[in-house]
Design a protein around this motif. Sequence first.
Motif, PDB file in Angstrom:
ATOM      1  N   LEU A 171       0.974  -1.273   0.070  1.00  0.00           N
ATOM      2  CA  LEU A 171       0.085  -0.022  -0.086  1.00  0.00           C
ATOM      3  C   LEU A 171       0.887   1.228  -0.130  1.00  0.00           C
ATOM      4  O   LEU A 171       0.521   2.162  -0.638  1.00  0.00           O
ATOM      5  CB  LEU A 171      -1.064   0.137   1.250  1.00  0.00           C
ATOM      6  N   LEU A 172       2.103   1.352   0.915  1.00  0.00           N
ATOM      7  CA  LEU A 172       2.881   2.414   0.819  1.00  0.00           C
ATOM      8  C   LEU A 172       4.256   1.674   0.578  1.00  0.00           C
ATOM      9  O   LEU A 172       4.619   0.881   1.431  1.00  0.00           O
ATOM     10  CB  LEU A 172       2.674   3.048   1.795  1.00  0.00           C
ATOM     11  N   THR A 173       4.729   2.044  -0.559  1.00  0.00           N
ATOM     12  CA  THR A 173       6.026   1.309  -0.951  1.00  0.00           C
ATOM     13  C   THR A 173       6.943   2.268  -1.098  1.00  0.00           C
ATOM     14  O   THR A 173       6.828   3.541  -1.753  1.00  0.00           O
ATOM     15  CB  THR A 173       5.888   0.440  -2.184  1.00  0.00           C
ATOM     16  N   ASN A 174       8.295   2.046  -0.862  1.00  0.00           N
ATOM     17  CA  ASN A 174       9.595   2.913  -1.030  1.00  0.00           C
ATOM     18  C   ASN A 174      10.489   2.301  -2.165  1.00  0.00           C
ATOM     19  O   ASN A 174      10.602   1.076  -2.302  1.00  0.00           O
ATOM     20  CB  ASN A 174      10.278   3.311   0.037  1.00  0.00           C
ATOM     21  N   ALA A 175      10.844   3.221  -3.112  1.00  0.00           N
ATOM     22  CA  ALA A 175      11.783   2.722  -4.057  1.00  0.00           C
ATOM     23  C   ALA A 175      12.944   2.079  -3.883  1.00  0.00           C
ATOM     24  O   ALA A 175      13.356   1.005  -4.543  1.00  0.00           O
ATOM     25  CB  ALA A 175      11.870   3.842  -5.356  1.00  0.00           C
ATOM     26  N   VAL A 176      13.568   2.427  -2.637  1.00  0.00           N
ATOM     27  CA  VAL A 176      15.065   2.005  -2.389  1.00  0.00           C
ATOM     28  C   VAL A 176      14.680   0.711  -2.045  1.00  0.00           C
ATOM     29  O   VAL A 176      15.661  -0.364  -2.664  1.00  0.00           O
ATOM     30  CB  VAL A 176      15.613   2.762  -1.388  1.00  0.00           C
ATOM     31  N   GLN A 177      13.743   0.311  -1.252  1.00  0.00           N
ATOM     32  CA  GLN A 177      13.562  -1.092  -0.833  1.00  0.00           C
ATOM     33  C   GLN A 177      12.988  -1.941  -1.937  1.00  0.00           C
ATOM     34  O   GLN A 177      13.535  -3.125  -1.993  1.00  0.00           O
ATOM     35  CB  GLN A 177      12.573  -1.005   0.330  1.00  0.00           C
ATOM     36  N   ALA A 178      12.349  -1.493  -2.719  1.00  0.00           N
ATOM     37  CA  ALA A 178      11.935  -2.328  -3.849  1.00  0.00           C
ATOM     38  C   ALA A 178      12.849  -2.787  -5.136  1.00  0.00           C
ATOM     39  O   ALA A 178      12.954  -3.890  -5.240  1.00  0.00           O
ATOM     40  CB  ALA A 178      10.652  -1.601  -4.609  1.00  0.00           C
ATOM     41  N   LEU A 179      13.835  -1.754  -5.044  1.00  0.00           N
ATOM     42  CA  LEU A 179      14.876  -1.970  -6.106  1.00  0.00           C
ATOM     43  C   LEU A 179      15.908  -2.846  -5.316  1.00  0.00           C
ATOM     44  O   LEU A 179      16.347  -3.777  -5.985  1.00  0.00           O
ATOM     45  CB  LEU A 179      15.498  -0.858  -6.301  1.00  0.00           C
TER      46      LEU A 179
END
Length: 494
Positions: A171-179
């Motif tokens: 629902l709330l995602t940060n790009a650093v962690q996703a990458l």
Amino acid sequence: MSTLTALARAQAVVAGQAQPVATVRHVHVHDHPIVLIPLAMAGEAIAPLAAMVGTDPAHPRLLTVAQPRNRDDRFRFATELAEILVPHVDSFATDTEDVPVDRGKDVRQRYVDAPQIWVPNPAGIDFLRLLGRSTRFRRIDGDYPVPPAVPLLGRWLTFFANSAEVPGSALLTNAVQALGLHWVTGQSGAEDAQFGVQLAWIEQGAAAAREAENGPVAGPATDPDFDNRVLAPLIERSAPELPKVLHDLLLPTWQRMWRTLTLLRRLPPGDRVRSRWDADRDAFTAFSQNLAEGGPPQPRRDGAVAAAARLQRLETAAARYAVQRAFDDPLVLAEYRLNGSAFAGIVTLANPDRVDDTGKRPVLRPRIMVHTTEPVRMEPGTNLTSPARPAQKAKVISILPAAGGHDVLLELSGGMGRRLIADPGSVPTIGEPITLTTLSEAYRPGGALPDPTETPWTHGGPPVYDQPPDPTPDPDTATDPGPGLLSDPAGTSA
């Protein structure tokens, strides 16, 4: 750092290019997400300076605060953000679908979709959490009132920030962690926290990453040199060019966010990504209905029992998420093969029709033999699971040395139908490659927690007092207490 991750980092250094550590996408990427890049004034706990927000890559909307230390300016910023975010969230609280419960005996309602917010880094989530905390209790009347949308924004931001703590939630995602879930770079994890540098490693390589180190920040913190040299003079004289300067500062990060989403969409989603998004839709539906029913804001802090229950849910979610990622991705499962929690092999023998009739009633218990060249560190009696058949258990019967490895005899149960003949395809066949692991998606009930009223006063329960003695003396043993001690307030004899 795991062994394979360390190896991938070393390969990234040698190649000068980020290396993939996943074969599928482990995070849900919405078709129409909203990107939010917050920027705060340095040295202040919650002093918003600007935000770039929107759902269209070509048309970002910039919100600015002329004087972050001014209360009215801050809440004007919150109002403008609420006017964008709250209608976007509410647009998903419309169409519903029926979800069967209680084995199909009943149904419940769930919204067909949910909003997704993307921020650049974990610090952006922390900023939204603080902003939600500072706005959700504001009054819309009385002294220092705020528009009704401000406390509503605070409650939604708190909901999204809390959901970001749940492993696997999107629902709330940060790009650093996703990458970081899908690629590793040739630098440390701390250096990966700089969003622009991490993305440059993935898109172009080490040379581009070195150039990106001096690029604009991704927020919410600003660069100290920029603060002293550019920002402070503009704020001090209320310069009209401040919005243009902030727009130019945030625009590169805005563009990187959308390139990140494009990169992630190129990866095929894992099989269990959809089920986690269904859980997110359940959470969104429940909170939206709570708001519609006039529920109170989230408390400032949890009580002892509520905190323990939340910690238990987070631990369960973390364990389940780790298993799901391993089952979806052979590259993730390889980590468990290295540490002895899994092994891969070939089925060499199979008896799919074996029936165990030693109990009160006969049950289907096929057996298979798996030959593996990998170390097998499981003991007989251990229950294993194959990612290809997660509903089926494979009990280790024996482990025998064989040419170049081991022969593992397994007894199967579950996932084969309700008859004494296995459903087609439910039992591995001879020659089939198979991976088995101690990991399991099986439901694990949480521990029992006490009622809040049964906790000690140090943890929120009521204080316990000793029963005071009966003040009425025994007439057979009592001595004369003297005049007046047993008198009533009027002075008459008791």
